[in-house]
Design an enzyme around this catalytic site. Structure first.
Site, PDB file in Angstrom:
ATOM      1  CG  HIS A  33       6.831  -4.708  -0.864  1.00  0.00           C
ATOM      2  ND1 HIS A  33       5.721  -3.946  -1.117  1.00  0.00           N
ATOM      3  CD2 HIS A  33       7.596  -4.641  -1.999  1.00  0.00           C
ATOM      4  CE1 HIS A  33       5.820  -3.414  -2.317  1.00  0.00           C
ATOM      5  NE2 HIS A  33       6.939  -3.827  -2.892  1.00  0.00           N
ATOM      6  CG  HIS A  36       3.798  -6.732  -3.941  1.00  0.00           C
ATOM      7  ND1 HIS A  36       5.081  -6.776  -3.447  1.00  0.00           N
ATOM      8  CD2 HIS A  36       3.909  -6.381  -5.253  1.00  0.00           C
ATOM      9  CE1 HIS A  36       5.936  -6.467  -4.413  1.00  0.00           C
ATOM     10  NE2 HIS A  36       5.250  -6.220  -5.520  1.00  0.00           N
TER      11      HIS A  36
HETATM   12  P1  AMP Z   1       5.929  -5.335  -9.019  1.00  0.00           P
HETATM   13  O1  AMP Z   1       6.036  -6.643  -8.299  1.00  0.00           O
HETATM   14  O2  AMP Z   1       6.967  -4.348  -8.668  1.00  0.00           O
HETATM   15  O3  AMP Z   1       5.739  -5.530 -10.512  1.00  0.00           O
HETATM   16  O4  AMP Z   1       4.581  -4.701  -8.506  1.00  0.00           O
HETATM   17  C1  AMP Z   1       3.353  -5.372  -8.603  1.00  0.00           C
HETATM   18  C2  AMP Z   1       2.233  -4.423  -8.295  1.00  0.00           C
HETATM   19  O5  AMP Z   1       2.393  -3.922  -6.980  1.00  0.00           O
HETATM   20  C3  AMP Z   1       2.234  -3.202  -9.231  1.00  0.00           C
HETATM   21  O6  AMP Z   1       0.883  -2.875  -9.559  1.00  0.00           O
HETATM   22  C4  AMP Z   1       2.863  -2.132  -8.383  1.00  0.00           C
HETATM   23  O7  AMP Z   1       2.462  -0.825  -8.731  1.00  0.00           O
HETATM   24  C5  AMP Z   1       2.335  -2.507  -7.006  1.00  0.00           C
HETATM   25  N1  AMP Z   1       3.188  -1.941  -5.961  1.00  0.00           N
HETATM   26  C6  AMP Z   1       4.531  -2.110  -5.819  1.00  0.00           C
HETATM   27  N2  AMP Z   1       4.974  -1.380  -4.771  1.00  0.00           N
HETATM   28  C7  AMP Z   1       3.888  -0.749  -4.246  1.00  0.00           C
HETATM   29  C8  AMP Z   1       3.707   0.148  -3.159  1.00  0.00           C
HETATM   30  N3  AMP Z   1       4.707   0.552  -2.403  1.00  0.00           N
HETATM   31  N4  AMP Z   1       2.457   0.589  -2.904  1.00  0.00           N
HETATM   32  C9  AMP Z   1       1.413   0.206  -3.682  1.00  0.00           C
HETATM   33  N5  AMP Z   1       1.529  -0.637  -4.722  1.00  0.00           N
HETATM   34  C10 AMP Z   1       2.742  -1.107  -5.001  1.00  0.00           C
END
Ligand code: AMP
Length: 286
Positions: A33, A36
């Protein structure tokens, strides 16, 4: 954009960009999204090449149902990464990352593992540290980008990187939110439209915290009252930690920096969010 589907393919690509001055890395679990993509875009601005990884890491899931239901949207993810100009994407197999033994290594994470996410998700941060360490070894980035959405995870990665003396700069990036304030998350796609609407209450509550206080037990009661009036919503924890040392507090003190961290169940979907603030009691409503 290069799509690298195995560790040997990644190694070959890494060697081909070795001479370039910098490589930025954005590890993800996919179902991408704008949160990311903001990390990828920051990396693109700050490095000559940027690689994103997509891997749903089994060892960081303490709840098998959560792992099974984790959204997987790989074709759309590739389109999104291509659209922002990402240089490469690494989509490893379980065998690439774990061989035949899908287990975490052990990291000395101290208090971080006992509190908040660590306390409510046993083994979660060992799984996170393991996969990020292994990805770092394969990707060998100059800089790696993580969202402040997962504030405690960012601290775990920084700790692991320092302990292992890895020559990688860890960069925290701001939380990207939906229009109604809900922090973007892959798990949001599992909410009904009504729940997604109602989940705005989480950020709305966080924003009130710097105006209230200073007693944190009172804020915790308020969180339950404010959020649990909605059907399906259950507060798992609200803690306020001092920044930068991340110790949980019982009262807020003037001009100190804090991060309010919250986890809320909406039905069976677990949402986390946080807000950093400086406490200015002169503006507080008593
Ligand atoms: P995930 O796919 O949930 O493991 O997230 C991958 C990276 O994206 C991690 O460093 C998360 O902290 C970051 N991330 C996920 N959602 C957000 C968001 N809403 N805003 C900023 N970074 C995000």
């Amino acid at each position: 954009m290069k799509v690298l589907r195995s560790a040997p393919e990644l190694k070959k690509w890494r060697a081909s960009v070795w001479e370039s001055s910098s490589l930025g890395f954005v590890p993800t679990m996919g179902a991408l999204h704008n949160g990311h993509l903001a990390l990828v875009q920051q990396s693109l601005r700050e490095n000559t090449h940027t690689i994103c990884s997509i891997f749903v890491n089994p060892t960081q899931f303490n709840n098998p149902n959560d792992l099974q239901k984790y959204p997987r949207t790989i074709e759309n993810d590739l389109k999104l990464l291509e659209s922002v100009g990402c240089s490469a994407v690494f989509i490893p197999s379980i065998e690439d990352m774990y061989g035949s033994s899908v287990k975490s290594d052990m990291y000395e994470l101290g208090e971080l593992e006992q509190m908040l996410e660590g306390a409510f998700r046993p083994g979660h941060f060992q799984g996170v540290a393991t996969i990020v360490d292994r990805l770092f070894k394969l990707v060998q980035p100059t800089r790696a980008y993580f969202g402040e959405k997962d504030f405690q995870q960012l601290l775990v990665i920084k700790k692991m990187t320092t302990q292992k003396q890895l020559p990688i700069e860890i960069i925290g990036c701001p939380i990207i939110r939906e229009e109604n304030g809900l922090a973007m998350s892959s798990r949001n796609t599992r909410l009904t439209p009504q729940q997604r609407n109602d989940a705005a209450v989480i950020y709305a509550f966080l924003q009130q915290i710097p105006l209230g206080g200073p007693k944190i037990s009172r804020l915790q009661e308020n969180a339950i009252e404010f959020i649990e009036r909605l059907p399906d919503f259950k507060v798992e924890y609200l803690e306020i930690c001092s920044v930068p040392d991340f110790s949980a507090c019982t009262t807020l003190q003037e001009n100190h920096n804090y991060v309010a961290c919250i986890a809320v169940y909406c039905g069976e979907v677990r949402l986390i969010d946080n807000l950093q603030f400086t406490y200015k009691p002169t503006h507080a409503k008593v």
